[in-house]
Design an enzyme around this catalytic site. Structure first.
Site, short mmCIF file in Angstrom:
data_model
loop_
_atom_site.label_atom_id
_atom_site.label_comp_id
_atom_site.label_asym_id
_atom_site.label_seq_id
_atom_site.Cartn_x
_atom_site.Cartn_y
_atom_site.Cartn_z
N ASP A 212 -1.46 -6.33 6.07
CA ASP A 212 -1.71 -6.60 4.96
C ASP A 212 -2.42 -8.07 5.49
OD1 ASP A 212 -1.71 -4.24 3.69
OD2 ASP A 212 0.10 -4.42 2.79
N LYS B 77 -6.13 -6.25 0.60
CA LYS B 77 -7.09 -7.13 0.20
C LYS B 77 -6.97 -7.73 -0.04
CE LYS B 77 -7.26 -2.06 -0.60
NZ LYS B 77 -6.18 -1.13 0.46
N ASP C 234 7.62 -2.38 0.75
CA ASP C 234 7.92 -0.83 0.66
C ASP C 234 6.69 0.43 0.40
OD1 ASP C 234 10.05 1.09 0.73
OD2 ASP C 234 8.39 1.98 -0.52
N MET D 64 2.55 -7.72 -8.88
CA MET D 64 0.57 -8.37 -8.90
C MET D 64 0.41 -8.75 -10.27
SD MET D 64 -0.81 -5.85 -6.60
CE MET D 64 0.50 -4.73 -6.77
#
Length: 461
Positions: A247, A269, A302, A382
């Site tokens: 990521d 992303k 995780d 987020m």
């Protein structure tokens, strides 16, 4: 090279140890692990060595050293406090071409004990030639961390099948390729996980097959950012990977721990950027595994906490690919700890709830009456983009406007930024934060000022 590394077979060989104190005891234990016959000369023996004598693990043959005791001895260790005696033993052994080690005196040694990492039958020995023992200890810790404790079981099983494989695969190059492919496959992980029967099944299947072994996919949690929070198992897997799909949020320090010749593919992303879809990521994982690769899907935090790891594993399972999961320290736990915010506390919080700040297709589906219970700490992943809407919902369902809120970005790294505010003031501070950020809501946030220990930069409102 001042010393030539050698591995000596000491099994059933007579060793003489002169001295029976603490230092001698440490050497004796090492010799016993090598199944040597240990004979001791000493006026007095320590309680630990006396125990070994009583258990008939070692032989106490005399109280005073005599040259006759050097007869029919394989090697000698001088571990007395008498420098003159140690010197005499060293010279006497040299005349007889006997290996001798004088403890803590490199000038009177014909051999030295290395630092040993024991995964028998795999043994790794390191030495600085006595020049930098502390540095050597540091290097040993590094090596220990990347060698699984049960890796020796892999060597034992391979050893039992070595002759059979040699008969089946006659050509040396073909045989070498077979072992290389096997050791890169799920075969190793089956042994490490105690699945010996499954490991043998893979070995048998591939002895008679020219097909490349099917690879495997491992989901690895990289933790919240600080490379020191990567698990030991995670580090070991990164050292074995052929390909790593990672990521954007993975720190460079963690990426630097990947095996150098492994291929790295960024599939992260980011909000507002055109990126690879989840379906494409899954297709790529399966494609690479079917080419016989050991594929690592490296995720921040995780894999199973808002990491879509469950979706990936479902697809991998359906495709018939071998897989495993290495959990990581989820960001909510790691970031909170580095911000000095205990998520539970007997005086402030009876529990903690993790949610994501992303909207689902049908809007928020959270049970706001539960989330608004002040006895629970709320951790929102987020949550920056929806922070204002979340705060309004919580206040509407009963959370006090004055409830402390922590907004944390780049947590556990040296760029960590923390702002402490209140639920009704989120709209005034959220614009100054980069995404992604973590929100912690609850009375435990008030402990940040008292317990903060890590931050370089701190902003309080």
């Amino acid at each position: 090279m001042n010393y030539l590394p050698l591995f000596l077979d000491l099994q059933s060989k007579p060793i003489l140890v002169v001295g029976a104190g603490e230092v001698a005891f440490n050497k004796i234990i090492l010799l016993l692990r090598a199944k040597a016959i240990v004979n001791i000369i000493a006026r007095e023996v320590s309680s630990e060595i006396k125990y070994l004598i009583n258990k008939k693990k070692v032989n106490w043959i005399a109280k005073e050293f005599d040259l006759s005791y050097l007869n029919r001895i394989f090697l000698v260790i001088a571990a007395t406090n008498d420098k003159n005696l140690n010197k005499y033993i060293f010279k006497s052994c040299n005349k007889r071409y006997l290996f001798v080690n004088t403890v803590d005196d490199k000038t009177k040694c014909s051999f030295i004990f290395p630092s040993i990492i024991d995964r028998s039958p795999i043994v790794v020995a390191c030495s600085s030639g006595g020049t930098a023992p502390v540095l050597l200890r540091f290097l040993r810790e590094k090596i220990e961390s990347i060698l699984p404790m049960k890796i020796g079981n892999v060597a034992k099983l391979a050893g039992k099948w070595r002759v059979i494989v040699k008969k089946k695969i006659v050509h040396p190059i073909a045989r070498r390729n077979f072992w290389e492919r096997l050791f890169k496959s799920i075969f190793v992980q089956h042994i490490l996980n105690g699945k010996k029967k499954e490991a043998i099944g893979i070995l048998k299947k591939n002895i008679n097959s020219n097909n490349i072994l099917i690879g495997e996919i491992i989901l690895v949690g990289a933790g919240p950012g600080d490379s020191g929070l990567l698990t030991l198992r995670g580090l070991q897997i990164l050292q074995e990977a052929d390909v790593v799909l990672h990521d954007y949020l993975i720190s460079q320090d963690v990426l630097d721990l990947i095996r150098r010749d492994a291929k790295r593919i960024c599939v992260g992303k980011r909000c507002g950027f055109k990126t690879i879809t989840q379906d494409k990521i899954i297709q790529l994982l399966i494609l690479l595994a079917r080419k016989g690769k050991k594929v690592v899907r490296l995720k921040g935090g995780d894999p199973f906490i808002f990491g879509r790891g469950g979706e990936e594993i479902e697809a991998i399972k359906k495709a018939g690919i071998n897989f495993q999961v290495v959990p990581g320290i989820t960001s909510g736990i790691g970031v909170a700890a580095y911000a000095g915010i205990p998520l539970t506390h007997r005086k402030y919080s009876q529990g903690v709830i993790f949610i994501t700040g992303h909207k689902s297709n049908d809007g928020f589906l959270n049970n706001w009456s539960i989330l608004s219970d002040s006895s629970y700490t709320l951790v929102i992943y987020m949550g920056t983009l929806q922070a204002l809407e979340i705060s309004k919902k919580l206040i509407f369902f009963g959370r006090l406007k004055s409830t402390p809120v922590a907004i944390i970005s780049q947590g556990t790294t040296f760029n960590q930024k923390v702002i402490i505010s209140s639920l009704d003031q989120i709209d005034k501070i959220i614009k100054s934060f980069i995404t992604p950020s973590l929100l912690i809501i609850g009375d435990v946030v008030s402990l940040h000022k008292k317990l903060s220990w890590f931050q370089n930069e701190k902003h309080m409102l």
